[in-house]
Write an enzyme that holds these catalytic residues in place. Structure first.
Site, short mmCIF file in Angstrom:
data_model
loop_
_atom_site.label_atom_id
_atom_site.label_comp_id
_atom_site.label_asym_id
_atom_site.label_seq_id
_atom_site.Cartn_x
_atom_site.Cartn_y
_atom_site.Cartn_z
CE1 TYR A 16 21.88 -39.83 -44.80
CE2 TYR A 16 22.96 -40.89 -46.66
CZ TYR A 16 22.18 -39.87 -46.15
OH TYR A 16 21.70 -38.88 -46.99
CG PHE A 51 18.75 -34.95 -39.92
CD1 PHE A 51 19.70 -35.07 -40.92
CD2 PHE A 51 19.12 -35.25 -38.62
CE1 PHE A 51 20.98 -35.49 -40.64
CE2 PHE A 51 20.41 -35.66 -38.33
CZ PHE A 51 21.34 -35.79 -39.34
CG ASP A 52 19.29 -37.17 -45.58
OD1 ASP A 52 18.39 -37.62 -46.32
OD2 ASP A 52 20.42 -36.85 -45.99
CB ILE A 102 29.82 -33.63 -41.85
CG1 ILE A 102 29.29 -35.05 -41.61
CG2 ILE A 102 28.69 -32.66 -42.23
CD1 ILE A 102 28.27 -35.17 -40.48
CE1 TYR A 130 25.71 -30.55 -43.00
CE2 TYR A 130 24.98 -32.05 -41.27
CZ TYR A 130 25.23 -31.78 -42.60
OH TYR A 130 25.00 -32.75 -43.55
CG PHE A 149 24.95 -39.63 -39.44
CD1 PHE A 149 24.11 -39.40 -40.52
CD2 PHE A 149 25.58 -38.56 -38.84
CE1 PHE A 149 23.89 -38.12 -40.99
CE2 PHE A 149 25.38 -37.27 -39.31
CZ PHE A 149 24.53 -37.05 -40.38
#
Length: 125
Positions: free
Chosen positions: A23, A33-34, A53, A79, A96
């Site tokens: 991902y 962010f990731d 999540i 979140y 994502f």
């Protein structure tokens, strides 16, 4: 132990399956962010166990092995109002880019198995 499902087009992973995925997560403005892809090894989690999540539990449960998709996740499936500081602000909608690489079904709880299932499972383990 059950065999992993890695064949492209295999049915979606059932609840409690352990999925393996890649991902990349971004905010709507494109800020990353990731990313498991940046780190290298795929990410694994068990569907339906609240390890991730809610948007992931729902999204991955509908995917097939080999499928790549973009999950657009509202804050109530992500979140929430608090976000995940410092990278994810409160109320953020997340994107994502995900790919389901494979999954392994969880073993059935012994209390729910028939005698035959218990015997078969015991010989495999």
């Amino acid at each position: 132990q059950s065999q992993p499902s890695t064949a492209p087009g295999a049915p979606p992973p059932p609840n409690l399956s352990t999925v393996k995925a890649h991902y990349t997560g971004t905010l709507e403005d494109g800020t990353e962010f990731d990313s498991s892809r940046s780190r290298g090894p795929p990410f694994s989690f068990q569907i339906g166990m609240r390890q991730v999540i809610k948007g992931w539990d729902v999204g991955f449960a509908s995917m097939r092995v080999g499928e790549r998709a973009v999950l657009k996740i509202r804050s109530d499936y992500g979140y929430g109002g608090g976000g995940s500081p410092p990278k994810i602000p409160g109320g953020a909608t997340l994107l994502f880019d995900v790919e389901l690489l494979g999954y392994q079904k969880s073993l059935k709880d012994a209390a729910l198995m028939t005698i035959e299932e218990k015997k078969t499972t015991a010989t495999r383990i």
